[in-house]
Design a protein around this motif. Structure first.
Motif, PDB file in Angstrom:
ATOM      1  N   GLU A   4       2.847 -10.772  -6.390  1.00  9.12           N
ATOM      2  CA  GLU A   4       1.739 -11.574  -5.888  1.00  9.12           C
ATOM      3  C   GLU A   4       1.948 -13.072  -6.097  1.00  9.12           C
ATOM      4  OE1 GLU A   4      -2.163  -9.317  -5.678  1.00  9.12           O
ATOM      5  OE2 GLU A   4      -1.404  -8.799  -7.673  1.00  9.12           O
ATOM      6  N   TYR A   5       2.685 -13.449  -7.116  1.00 10.09           N
ATOM      7  CA  TYR A   5       2.876 -14.878  -7.379  1.00 10.09           C
ATOM      8  C   TYR A   5       3.672 -15.587  -6.291  1.00 10.09           C
ATOM      9  CZ  TYR A   5       0.494 -14.425 -11.771  1.00 10.09           C
ATOM     10  OH  TYR A   5      -0.481 -14.204 -12.720  1.00 10.09           O
ATOM     11  N   PRO A   6       4.723 -14.999  -5.727  1.00 13.46           N
ATOM     12  CA  PRO A   6       5.392 -15.681  -4.605  1.00 13.46           C
ATOM     13  C   PRO A   6       4.463 -15.912  -3.410  1.00 13.46           C
ATOM     14  CG  PRO A   6       6.837 -13.996  -5.490  1.00 13.46           C
ATOM     15  CD  PRO A   6       5.499 -13.828  -6.170  1.00 13.46           C
ATOM     16  N   ILE A   7       3.552 -14.983  -3.182  1.00 17.55           N
ATOM     17  CA  ILE A   7       2.584 -15.158  -2.090  1.00 17.55           C
ATOM     18  C   ILE A   7       1.651 -16.323  -2.418  1.00 17.55           C
ATOM     19  CG2 ILE A   7       0.666 -14.089  -0.831  1.00 17.55           C
ATOM     20  CD1 ILE A   7       2.124 -11.362  -1.343  1.00 17.55           C
ATOM     21  N   LEU A   8       1.151 -16.353  -3.640  1.00 12.64           N
ATOM     22  CA  LEU A   8       0.284 -17.467  -4.050  1.00 12.64           C
ATOM     23  C   LEU A   8       1.028 -18.800  -3.992  1.00 12.64           C
ATOM     24  CD1 LEU A   8      -1.621 -15.885  -7.068  1.00 12.64           C
ATOM     25  CD2 LEU A   8      -2.588 -16.541  -4.866  1.00 12.64           C
ATOM     26  N   LEU A  14       1.220 -24.817   1.507  1.00 11.00           N
ATOM     27  CA  LEU A  14       0.533 -25.117   2.766  1.00 11.00           C
ATOM     28  C   LEU A  14      -0.530 -26.202   2.649  1.00 11.00           C
ATOM     29  CD1 LEU A  14      -0.079 -21.483   4.071  1.00 11.00           C
ATOM     30  CD2 LEU A  14       1.795 -23.031   4.675  1.00 11.00           C
ATOM     31  N   HIS A  15      -0.748 -26.716   1.454  1.00  6.22           N
ATOM     32  CA  HIS A  15      -1.860 -27.655   1.245  1.00  6.22           C
ATOM     33  C   HIS A  15      -1.765 -28.890   2.137  1.00  6.22           C
ATOM     34  CE1 HIS A  15      -3.975 -26.266  -2.594  1.00  6.22           C
ATOM     35  NE2 HIS A  15      -3.305 -25.249  -2.111  1.00  6.22           N
ATOM     36  N   ALA A  23     -11.249 -25.198   2.742  1.00  4.90           N
ATOM     37  CA  ALA A  23     -11.246 -24.172   1.696  1.00  4.90           C
ATOM     38  C   ALA A  23     -12.310 -24.464   0.646  1.00  4.90           C
ATOM     39  CB  ALA A  23      -9.862 -24.069   1.064  1.00  4.90           C
ATOM     40  N   VAL A  24     -12.426 -25.721   0.244  1.00  3.17           N
ATOM     41  CA  VAL A  24     -13.434 -26.099  -0.752  1.00  3.17           C
ATOM     42  C   VAL A  24     -14.836 -25.913  -0.179  1.00  3.17           C
ATOM     43  CG1 VAL A  24     -14.386 -28.043  -2.072  1.00  3.17           C
ATOM     44  CG2 VAL A  24     -11.908 -27.628  -2.052  1.00  3.17           C
ATOM     45  N   PHE A  25     -15.045 -26.272   1.078  1.00  2.00           N
ATOM     46  CA  PHE A  25     -16.351 -26.087   1.718  1.00  2.00           C
ATOM     47  C   PHE A  25     -16.761 -24.618   1.694  1.00  2.00           C
ATOM     48  CE2 PHE A  25     -18.732 -24.835   5.498  1.00  2.00           C
ATOM     49  CZ  PHE A  25     -19.899 -25.541   5.289  1.00  2.00           C
ATOM     50  N   TYR A 138      -5.391 -19.656  -1.162  1.00  3.27           N
ATOM     51  CA  TYR A 138      -5.091 -21.082  -1.052  1.00  3.27           C
ATOM     52  C   TYR A 138      -5.625 -21.835  -2.272  1.00  3.27           C
ATOM     53  CZ  TYR A 138      -4.987 -25.696   1.272  1.00  3.27           C
ATOM     54  OH  TYR A 138      -4.751 -27.004   1.603  1.00  3.27           O
ATOM     55  N   LEU A 139      -6.811 -21.426  -2.745  1.00  4.64           N
ATOM     56  CA  LEU A 139      -7.447 -22.087  -3.884  1.00  4.64           C
ATOM     57  C   LEU A 139      -6.932 -21.574  -5.230  1.00  4.64           C
ATOM     58  CD1 LEU A 139     -11.102 -22.225  -2.543  1.00  4.64           C
ATOM     59  CD2 LEU A 139      -9.512 -24.156  -2.808  1.00  4.64           C
ATOM     60  N   TYR A 140      -6.084 -20.558  -5.208  1.00  2.68           N
ATOM     61  CA  TYR A 140      -5.469 -20.006  -6.423  1.00  2.68           C
ATOM     62  C   TYR A 140      -6.484 -19.383  -7.370  1.00  2.68           C
ATOM     63  CZ  TYR A 140      -1.339 -19.580  -9.414  1.00  2.68           C
ATOM     64  OH  TYR A 140      -0.278 -19.089 -10.136  1.00  2.68           O
ATOM     65  N   VAL A 141      -7.524 -18.779  -6.813  1.00  2.00           N
ATOM     66  CA  VAL A 141      -8.548 -18.153  -7.643  1.00  2.00           C
ATOM     67  C   VAL A 141      -8.553 -16.632  -7.523  1.00  2.00           C
ATOM     68  CG1 VAL A 141     -10.024 -20.193  -7.772  1.00  2.00           C
ATOM     69  CG2 VAL A 141     -10.337 -18.561  -5.896  1.00  2.00           C
ATOM     70  N   HIS A 142      -7.734 -16.075  -6.618  1.00  3.42           N
ATOM     71  CA  HIS A 142      -7.613 -14.623  -6.456  1.00  3.42           C
ATOM     72  C   HIS A 142      -6.181 -14.255  -6.124  1.00  3.42           C
ATOM     73  CE1 HIS A 142     -11.666 -13.068  -6.758  1.00  3.42           C
ATOM     74  NE2 HIS A 142     -12.095 -14.084  -6.028  1.00  3.42           N
ATOM     75  N   TYR A 143      -5.817 -13.048  -6.506  1.00  4.36           N
ATOM     76  CA  TYR A 143      -4.534 -12.468  -6.125  1.00  4.36           C
ATOM     77  C   TYR A 143      -4.662 -11.864  -4.729  1.00  4.36           C
ATOM     78  CZ  TYR A 143      -3.354 -12.719 -11.078  1.00  4.36           C
ATOM     79  OH  TYR A 143      -3.095 -13.156 -12.351  1.00  4.36           O
TER      80      TYR A 143
END
Length: 173
Positions: A4-8, A14-15, A23-25, A138-143
């Motif tokens: 999962e880490y390579p996907i994250l 992509l930022h 994403a933040v909205f 994208y926000l790095y808060v979920h796998y």
């Protein structure tokens, strides 16, 4: 899970300012399901869309019970931003556990309920749900498996809520 880490990491590459702002909205709008609750209330107002609004509201309630009260505490999975705190996130750490993604599950539950109610807004809601799910990575808060499980659970709950509302409507006729 190591895969999962390579996907994250790929999502981190992509930022852009526009994607980050979106994403933040959606992180803020979906933090407690607000965007879907407002959508359900709007559907409930009009007689023509009331059944779809009931299905959407029921799907969100089902996720709250199944996901937030049962699955998240049962699995107690830490978030990727907890495991890898050196990674910068664009939002503050969300409360609660990682599995399943509540944003994703709520979004897919609401969207699926519209699809199963044959509401013309269903495909647009699905597109929004997909974006919300991807934004969690994208926000790095979920796998990725949190988001995938949220999408599958949400879709199943959207189906169940739609069938329950159909059965209730049939009984009331």
């Amino acid at each position: 899970m190591a895969f999962e880490y390579p996907i994250l990491d790929w999502f981190q590459s992509l930022h852009t300012p526009l994607l980050s702002a979106l994403a933040v909205f959606f992180d803020k709008a979906g933090a407690h399901g607000e965007i879907w609750i407002v959508f359900a209330v709007l559907l409930l107002i009009f007689p023509r869309t009331r059944k779809a609004g009931c299905a959407m509201a029921a799907s969100l309630l089902l996720y709250l019970i199944v996901g937030d009260f049962c699955l998240k505490p049962f699995f107690s999975r830490p978030r990727p931003c907890d495991v890898n705190p050196d990674m910068l996130t664009l939002v503050s750490r969300p409360s609660g556990w990682s599995f399943p993604s509540g944003h994703s599950a709520s979004a897919f539950a609401a969207a699926a309920s519209l699809v199963f109610q044959k509401n013309r807004l269903g495909p647009y809601a699905v597109a929004l749900a997909v974006f919300i799910g991807l934004s969690r990575l994208y926000l790095y808060v979920h796998y990725p498996t949190d988001v995938l499980a949220g999408a599958l659970i949400g879709t199943a709950l959207g189906y169940a809520a739609s069938r329950l509302v159909d059965a209730a409507a049939k009984k009331l006729q």
